[in-house]
Design a protein around this motif. Sequence first.
Motif, PDB file in Angstrom:
ATOM      1  N   UNK A  99      -8.367  13.145   5.733  1.00 58.79           N
ATOM      2  CA  UNK A  99      -8.337  12.491   4.423  1.00 58.79           C
ATOM      3  C   UNK A  99      -6.948  12.408   3.802  1.00 58.79           C
ATOM      4  N   UNK A 100      -6.209  13.513   3.842  1.00 54.16           N
ATOM      5  CA  UNK A 100      -4.967  13.534   3.086  1.00 54.16           C
ATOM      6  C   UNK A 100      -3.977  12.501   3.588  1.00 54.16           C
ATOM      7  N   UNK A 101      -3.822  12.448   4.930  1.00 49.04           N
ATOM      8  CA  UNK A 101      -2.856  11.496   5.468  1.00 49.04           C
ATOM      9  C   UNK A 101      -3.258  10.047   5.173  1.00 49.04           C
ATOM     10  N   UNK A 102      -4.543   9.654   5.415  1.00 48.58           N
ATOM     11  CA  UNK A 102      -4.921   8.284   5.057  1.00 48.58           C
ATOM     12  C   UNK A 102      -4.627   7.958   3.582  1.00 48.58           C
ATOM     13  N   UNK A 103      -4.861   8.954   2.692  1.00 50.17           N
ATOM     14  CA  UNK A 103      -4.553   8.736   1.278  1.00 50.17           C
ATOM     15  C   UNK A 103      -3.060   8.488   1.088  1.00 50.17           C
ATOM     16  N   UNK A 104      -2.266   9.327   1.760  1.00 52.96           N
ATOM     17  CA  UNK A 104      -0.815   9.175   1.643  1.00 52.96           C
ATOM     18  C   UNK A 104      -0.370   7.812   2.153  1.00 52.96           C
ATOM     19  N   UNK A 105      -1.004   7.395   3.247  1.00 57.59           N
ATOM     20  CA  UNK A 105      -0.651   6.113   3.858  1.00 57.59           C
ATOM     21  C   UNK A 105      -0.919   4.976   2.880  1.00 57.59           C
ATOM     22  N   UNK A 106      -2.078   5.047   2.220  1.00 54.73           N
ATOM     23  CA  UNK A 106      -2.402   4.022   1.219  1.00 54.73           C
ATOM     24  C   UNK A 106      -1.379   4.046   0.089  1.00 54.73           C
ATOM     25  N   UNK A 107      -1.077   5.256  -0.370  1.00 58.77           N
ATOM     26  CA  UNK A 107      -0.115   5.394  -1.468  1.00 58.77           C
ATOM     27  C   UNK A 107       1.246   4.838  -1.047  1.00 58.77           C
ATOM     28  N   UNK A 108       1.595   5.107   0.236  1.00 57.24           N
ATOM     29  CA  UNK A 108       2.871   4.601   0.757  1.00 57.24           C
ATOM     30  C   UNK A 108       2.890   3.080   0.671  1.00 57.24           C
ATOM     31  N   UNK A 109       1.806   2.459   1.173  1.00 54.14           N
ATOM     32  CA  UNK A 109       1.759   1.002   1.205  1.00 54.14           C
ATOM     33  C   UNK A 109       1.827   0.406  -0.198  1.00 54.14           C
ATOM     34  N   UNK A 110       1.139   1.067  -1.139  1.00 53.83           N
ATOM     35  CA  UNK A 110       1.190   0.564  -2.509  1.00 53.83           C
ATOM     36  C   UNK A 110       2.608   0.655  -3.060  1.00 53.83           C
ATOM     37  N   UNK A 111       3.217   1.828  -2.825  1.00 55.52           N
ATOM     38  CA  UNK A 111       4.588   2.021  -3.324  1.00 55.52           C
ATOM     39  C   UNK A 111       5.532   1.026  -2.654  1.00 55.52           C
ATOM     40  N   UNK A 112       5.317   0.826  -1.333  1.00 58.84           N
ATOM     41  CA  UNK A 112       6.193  -0.091  -0.593  1.00 58.84           C
ATOM     42  C   UNK A 112       6.026  -1.507  -1.129  1.00 58.84           C
ATOM     43  N   UNK A 113       4.784  -1.872  -1.429  1.00 58.65           N
ATOM     44  CA  UNK A 113       4.553  -3.235  -1.902  1.00 58.65           C
ATOM     45  C   UNK A 113       5.198  -3.435  -3.272  1.00 58.65           C
ATOM     46  N   UNK A 114       5.195  -2.373  -4.106  1.00 54.79           N
ATOM     47  CA  UNK A 114       5.878  -2.482  -5.399  1.00 54.79           C
ATOM     48  C   UNK A 114       7.371  -2.699  -5.201  1.00 54.79           C
ATOM     49  N   UNK A 115       7.902  -2.084  -4.133  1.00 51.64           N
ATOM     50  CA  UNK A 115       9.334  -2.211  -3.862  1.00 51.64           C
ATOM     51  C   UNK A 115       9.630  -3.440  -2.997  1.00 51.64           C
ATOM     52  N   UNK A 116       8.564  -4.226  -2.734  1.00 53.75           N
ATOM     53  CA  UNK A 116       8.662  -5.398  -1.871  1.00 53.75           C
ATOM     54  C   UNK A 116       9.201  -5.021  -0.508  1.00 53.75           C
ATOM     55  N   UNK A 117       8.636  -3.963   0.027  1.00 53.13           N
ATOM     56  CA  UNK A 117       8.973  -3.537   1.384  1.00 53.13           C
ATOM     57  C   UNK A 117       7.732  -3.712   2.234  1.00 53.13           C
TER      58      UNK A 117
END
Lengths: 798, 131
Positions: free
Chosen positions: A466-484
């Motif tokens: 669970x924890x890693x998939x959550x982190x992965x989602x959070x990463x993608x959201x953060x990356x998308x905010x940074x347009x990465x």
Amino acid sequence: MPGTGPHLSWTRALVRRATPFAAIAAIFAVQALAAAPPVVAFPLYLTVILLVAMQRPRAESIAVSVAAAAAVLLVPAMGGQASDFAPAVLLAAVLVGVAAAMSELTRHSREAAAEARRRLNDVAAADRLLRATLETTTVGLGLADFEGSWTLVNEPLAAILGRRRDDLTRTPLRELIAQSDRPAFDEALGMIRGGDIVRWAADVDQLRPDGSRVPVAIHIARVPSSATAEPSLLVQETDISDRKRADALQGCLAAMRQVIAPSLNVESAMPQLLEAFCGYLGWTLAEHWAVDADHGAMRQRNASSLSSPLLEAFVLAGRGLKATSGSGLIGRAWQAGVVAAEEDIEKAVDFERLDAAQGAGLRSAAAFPIVDAGEVTGVVLLMSETARRMSDEEVTTLAAAGVEIGQFIRRAETAQALRRSEADHRAIYERSPIGIARISSGGELLEANPSLLNMLEHDEETMRATTWPDLLRAYDQAASRLQRPPFLAGVSDGSSVQVRASTGGGSWLWLQLTATSIPDSSGAPEHVLVMVEDVTAVRETSDRLAEALDAQREANSNLEKLDRTKSEFLSIVSHEFRTALTGIQGFSELIRDGGLEPDEVRAYGGYIFNDADRVNRLIGDMLDLDRMESGRMTMRTGDVDINEVLSEAISRAAPATVTVEFKSDLDPRLPIVAGDRDRLIQVVSNLVNNAVKYSPEGGTATLASRLEGHFALISVSDTGIGIPPDEIGHVFERFRRVRSGAAQSIPGTGLGLTIVKQIVEMHGGKIWVESAVGHGSSFHFTIPLAPEAANAMHLRHG
Amino acid sequence: MAEASGSNGTRVFTVLVADDNEVAQRLCKRVLEKAGYGVLIAADGLQAVDAALHQKPSMILMDVAMPGIDGLEAMRRIKAEIPAMPIVIASAHSMASDRERFLAAGADNVLSKPFRLADLLSIVQQLASRP
């Protein structure tokens, strides 16, 4: 003469054949002349016939016997006496019979003799063949009795054993066998003697007179006894030195590979390799020399085990030596990159440690290079106590060994470097304070280091599920905010994002994720390494810092504004003062200069008084405002009856005001408010004064009060000139007097409404204005009820 | 055109006093008239422009802080019509930078408020005696 031979022989044969007939004729003639009885001549005839039969062919002896018979018969026949004829016939028959029998006998004996002669020839031929074979074969052959004493040896056997034949013949077989192989030989010989076996084959070492050994394949067979001879041993030997050498070379390579293959440690493998060269190839000692780190020289690294102190001294003498490329045996092997050898080190001009070598009894030396990728990285030096000339096979083998060792050293060093680097990485991974996760190219967590698990307070199972998939989602959201790009789309750049994550312990962390994709050998992303740092403290600090910075910036901007306001204020205030002083100074100057009418003096005195009064009020207002704005004004808060305040304001203003009518619209049930009575009076009078000031003659000023929630709402309205829309927003600012039209002549400090607003707000109330040009203005303000009044209100309404 | 003129028929040097402050108006009028000049009064910028263009004063004593258009704007408009009109800015904005600002805007002279009566008279005298 050519024709003479056959002619003579023919003549001789004719004479030989004619001789018996002549003898018979002679005998007959003698008998006839002597008129002797045939019996007398008979022995003579018989002798002739016997001689012929023994020497001449059968036909000839028959012919001779017939002739003799005829001679015996001739006399009686001519006598005509029957009594004489009968014995003659008998005699003739005897003669013929003897001739026939004798002739047959002779033939037989002749044939037997021929047979015997032929046999003898055959034996001689066989003997010749055997001897020729014995002497020409390359195999060593010999015959020995059961005691091992030679009866016969061939030359090759003598050559193999390094002896002369006669010398060899005197040396029993057993003494030729090396001490180590004698027990086996004795046993085999015993079994052959006992008839248990008929032959024995083995590889044994045999001794040469010089003490050296020669390896042979020996084959001993029992030769059965004959009528003339005792049973003996046929010994067959082949020199197998070459085969042994080849075997040794092969064995050496095999032993070397056995050491190299499972090993990744040069230091432990090298002594074993050196032992293999000594053990298999018969070298007395071996040394490994390796190129220094600076590639300038070679130094001794290892040596094989040593059997004597002298050998040790030799090796020790090499410890401090530096071999340079091109000089000495080692240097020559290094420079040339091929095997270098000295059959006799004494004759080598540049052999180092010659004294030590000779002292240790070393005679031959060889050096072969250890080669890696075409570069010589070391040399193996081999020393031998016996003089030895290297065979081509050995040279080839050593060259091959050098290449294999070179590859091994490189492999071992690479492996060691790899191990070291792997150990380093493992240590970093295990002990790093930074959380590290290995992520598959599909996004699954492969491995998480202890730091990461500690940081997030999860076990690896939960992390993965669970924890890693959550982190992965959070990463993608953060990356998308940074347009990465999202995590799996390409994170090779090692860029970082910060995400919020909850721990197993329920706290929230700010994590900085830095992802780096690790390519496989083909360059395709194989997995992704993610560094996870807890940046909560940093984030909080930076957030606080940002807040502080914002506050500072705001303060700065306020200060700037204040500064600007202050200098603006100063400019306005000085303008106000100077304007007021213009009248005071000018008219007082006029009065001082004299020459005025009393009316003029009075009027000018009035101007002076008004302006002076205004200056005084200005100063008072400014000080008030300053105290209020700096928070230094203390309020004497108490219960205040707003209606009473309003009534008093009217009663105070009304007598002095003739132009404006006052009205009041007060709520009698208005509760007590909490406030500073004097200040509230100041507010109301200010507003009332304004209402009067800005109202034309006949205008009305209305004071009203009513309850509005927990507030008293007070309004002061006039029917005056009103405030233009573009100025209504600024009426509470300093020196914002309405200047247009009729207002321009109305005196005031320009600070009154600013002060009013401050006082209202200090009470916790609000003030605002409604106005229409030409119809008048209404100022409204609220003051909170006293707490007990508010409670009462609450009860009443609740 | 209504030229300001003295009772003896000779042309009287007339000063237009433009000031929203009544006290200042009265002071200037009293002082200048006593010195023999003609005085016209304007209570704000627009009145000043109007008076300057229609009554052709000899010079203008112009306040700056006035309702409507301020003294500087009024001066700009007047100078646009009558460039030679002498205008003295009389202002309670009396910092050194203000003086420079007014001169740069085209003022012929600057009189800081409050002023000594002699200074007022001297400035007017100076302009009146100019050829």
